[in-house]
Motif scaffolding. Structure first.
Motif, PDB file in Angstrom:
ATOM      1  N   LYS A   1      -2.030  12.439  -8.573  1.00  0.00           N
ATOM      2  CA  LYS A   1      -2.236  13.122  -7.306  1.00  0.00           C
ATOM      3  C   LYS A   1      -1.254  14.283  -7.164  1.00  0.00           C
ATOM      4  CE  LYS A   1      -4.376   9.391  -4.682  1.00  0.00           C
ATOM      5  NZ  LYS A   1      -4.396   8.661  -3.397  1.00  0.00           N
ATOM      6  N   GLU A   2      -1.695  15.264  -6.406  1.00  0.00           N
ATOM      7  CA  GLU A   2      -0.903  16.474  -6.211  1.00  0.00           C
ATOM      8  C   GLU A   2       0.312  16.186  -5.326  1.00  0.00           C
ATOM      9  OE1 GLU A   2       0.774  19.632  -6.557  1.00  0.00           O
ATOM     10  OE2 GLU A   2      -1.202  19.710  -7.522  1.00  0.00           O
ATOM     11  N   ASN A   3       1.445  16.740  -5.702  1.00  0.00           N
ATOM     12  CA  ASN A   3       2.677  16.518  -4.944  1.00  0.00           C
ATOM     13  C   ASN A   3       3.119  17.734  -4.133  1.00  0.00           C
ATOM     14  OD1 ASN A   3       3.114  13.828  -5.785  1.00  0.00           O
ATOM     15  ND2 ASN A   3       3.931  14.554  -7.731  1.00  0.00           N
TER      16      ASN A   3
ATOM     17  N   SER B   1       7.337  21.242   1.799  1.00  0.00           N
ATOM     18  CA  SER B   1       6.146  21.531   0.995  1.00  0.00           C
ATOM     19  C   SER B   1       5.833  20.425  -0.004  1.00  0.00           C
ATOM     20  CB  SER B   1       6.335  22.858   0.243  1.00  0.00           C
ATOM     21  OG  SER B   1       6.479  23.931   1.149  1.00  0.00           O
ATOM     22  N   ASP B   2       6.602  19.334   0.051  1.00  0.00           N
ATOM     23  CA  ASP B   2       6.423  18.250  -0.915  1.00  0.00           C
ATOM     24  C   ASP B   2       5.725  17.045  -0.282  1.00  0.00           C
ATOM     25  OD1 ASP B   2       7.799  19.512  -3.105  1.00  0.00           O
ATOM     26  OD2 ASP B   2       9.668  19.127  -2.025  1.00  0.00           O
TER      27      ASP B   2
ATOM     28  N   TYR C   1       0.860  -1.180   0.000  1.00  0.00           N
ATOM     29  CA  TYR C   1       0.000   0.000   0.000  1.00  0.00           C
ATOM     30  C   TYR C   1       0.902   1.238   0.000  1.00  0.00           C
ATOM     31  CZ  TYR C   1       1.043  -0.009   5.026  1.00  0.00           C
ATOM     32  OH  TYR C   1       1.682  -0.006   6.239  1.00  0.00           O
ATOM     33  N   THR C   2       0.316   2.387  -0.273  1.00  0.00           N
ATOM     34  CA  THR C   2       1.110   3.605  -0.410  1.00  0.00           C
ATOM     35  C   THR C   2       0.592   4.680   0.527  1.00  0.00           C
ATOM     36  OG1 THR C   2       1.502   3.109  -2.738  1.00  0.00           O
ATOM     37  CG2 THR C   2       1.968   5.340  -2.033  1.00  0.00           C
ATOM     38  N   THR C   3       1.497   5.240   1.322  1.00  0.00           N
ATOM     39  CA  THR C   3       1.104   6.305   2.239  1.00  0.00           C
ATOM     40  C   THR C   3       1.789   7.611   1.837  1.00  0.00           C
ATOM     41  OG1 THR C   3       2.948   5.794   3.742  1.00  0.00           O
ATOM     42  CG2 THR C   3       0.842   4.714   4.166  1.00  0.00           C
ATOM     43  N   PRO C   4       1.066   8.743   1.965  1.00  0.00           N
ATOM     44  CA  PRO C   4       1.686  10.038   1.673  1.00  0.00           C
ATOM     45  C   PRO C   4       2.508  10.512   2.869  1.00  0.00           C
ATOM     46  CG  PRO C   4      -0.622  10.340   2.245  1.00  0.00           C
ATOM     47  CD  PRO C   4      -0.358   8.858   2.290  1.00  0.00           C
TER      48      PRO C   4
ATOM     49  N   ARG D   1      -1.419  22.734  -2.602  1.00  0.00           N
ATOM     50  CA  ARG D   1      -2.479  22.479  -3.576  1.00  0.00           C
ATOM     51  C   ARG D   1      -3.218  21.164  -3.304  1.00  0.00           C
ATOM     52  NH1 ARG D   1       1.758  24.345  -7.224  1.00  0.00           N
ATOM     53  NH2 ARG D   1       2.248  22.173  -7.726  1.00  0.00           N
ATOM     54  N   ALA D   2      -2.828  20.470  -2.259  1.00  0.00           N
ATOM     55  CA  ALA D   2      -3.377  19.137  -1.987  1.00  0.00           C
ATOM     56  C   ALA D   2      -4.793  19.201  -1.423  1.00  0.00           C
ATOM     57  CB  ALA D   2      -2.466  18.389  -1.021  1.00  0.00           C
ATOM     58  N   THR D   3      -5.585  18.204  -1.799  1.00  0.00           N
ATOM     59  CA  THR D   3      -6.919  18.024  -1.225  1.00  0.00           C
ATOM     60  C   THR D   3      -6.865  16.840  -0.257  1.00  0.00           C
ATOM     61  OG1 THR D   3      -7.621  16.460  -2.946  1.00  0.00           O
ATOM     62  CG2 THR D   3      -7.939  18.821  -3.397  1.00  0.00           C
ATOM     63  N   GLU D   4      -7.973  16.554   0.409  1.00  0.00           N
ATOM     64  CA  GLU D   4      -8.020  15.405   1.318  1.00  0.00           C
ATOM     65  C   GLU D   4      -7.716  14.109   0.569  1.00  0.00           C
ATOM     66  OE1 GLU D   4     -11.528  15.070   3.630  1.00  0.00           O
ATOM     67  OE2 GLU D   4     -11.371  17.095   4.485  1.00  0.00           O
ATOM     68  N   THR D   5      -8.216  13.995  -0.646  1.00  0.00           N
ATOM     69  CA  THR D   5      -7.982  12.797  -1.460  1.00  0.00           C
ATOM     70  C   THR D   5      -6.491  12.597  -1.724  1.00  0.00           C
ATOM     71  OG1 THR D   5     -10.132  13.059  -2.530  1.00  0.00           O
ATOM     72  CG2 THR D   5      -8.522  11.636  -3.641  1.00  0.00           C
TER      73      THR D   5
END
Length: 200
Positions: A184-186, A126-127, A118-121, A190-194
């Protein structure tokens, strides 16, 4: 369209006009070709197969020592999988939805063997970096305790392995849907909850 024309169209799509087509091999089931540059050495390209039944391309890198055998095995695996999922394509990735489990430990042992991840952010400054992590038994048990349960972006070979397990003894009931990659935003601002969700 002829095999040579299909091959030439593929090479044209690479965007390197100097590339030349090697001789096309014509068998009863497929065409096979490669390409080269007349003056420069390019690392990575290997054999390319065109399935005669549907004109699908199967592309191999130079690191594969026996692409012809690998290609034939893939088609046999695909043929078996299509008895359950008629639209199955061995080249694609899928989302798997587990709907019912008949033998939980057998399933978990197979998923561990197949190396599901699985992948976690993770935010650094700021990245946003997305880190792949392997499942362990406890995490599988936790996720599979609530059905339906989904695993995303699973390659077709792993789907085939689960089907093979079911062929030996029915372990799990599941469905598949083609995985669609959503960018997905990096950047944090600019990131959303998703964008910050774990990808299971």
């Amino acid at each position: 369209m002829s095999a040579k024309k299909l091959a030439e169209e593929y090479i044209k799509s690479l965007g390197t006009p100097e590339m030349k087509l090697s001789e096309v091999e014509d068998t009863s089931d497929y065409y096979c070709f490669s390409y080269f540059h007349p003056t420069e050495i390019y690392v990575g390209q290997g054999l390319i197969f065109i399935n005669k039944l549907d004109n699908r391309f199967f592309i191999y890198g130079s690191g594969n020592s026996d692409p012809k055998t690998d290609y034939k095995i893939k088609l046999e695996q695909e043929k078996m999988a299509r008895k359950i999922f008629p639209e199955f394509d061995i080249r694609k990735n899928y989302n798997i939805k587990i709907n019912r489990i008949l033998r939980k430990m057998n399933l978990i042992e197979k998923l561990l063997e197949l190396g599901f991840s699985y992948t976690t952010p993770e935010i650094v400054g700021s990245d946003i970096f997305r880190i792949s992590k392997p499942y362990n038994q406890k995490l599988f048990e936790n996720r599979l305790s609530k059905l339906p349960c989904e695993f995303n972006n699973i390659n077709a070979k792993k789907v085939w392995n689960i089907l093979s397990l079911n062929k030996e003894k029915k372990v799990v009931e599941f469905t598949i849907a083609e995985y669609i990659n959503v960018k997905k935003e990096n950047r944090v601002e600019r990131a959303t909850e998703t964008d910050l969700e774990t990808a299971w």
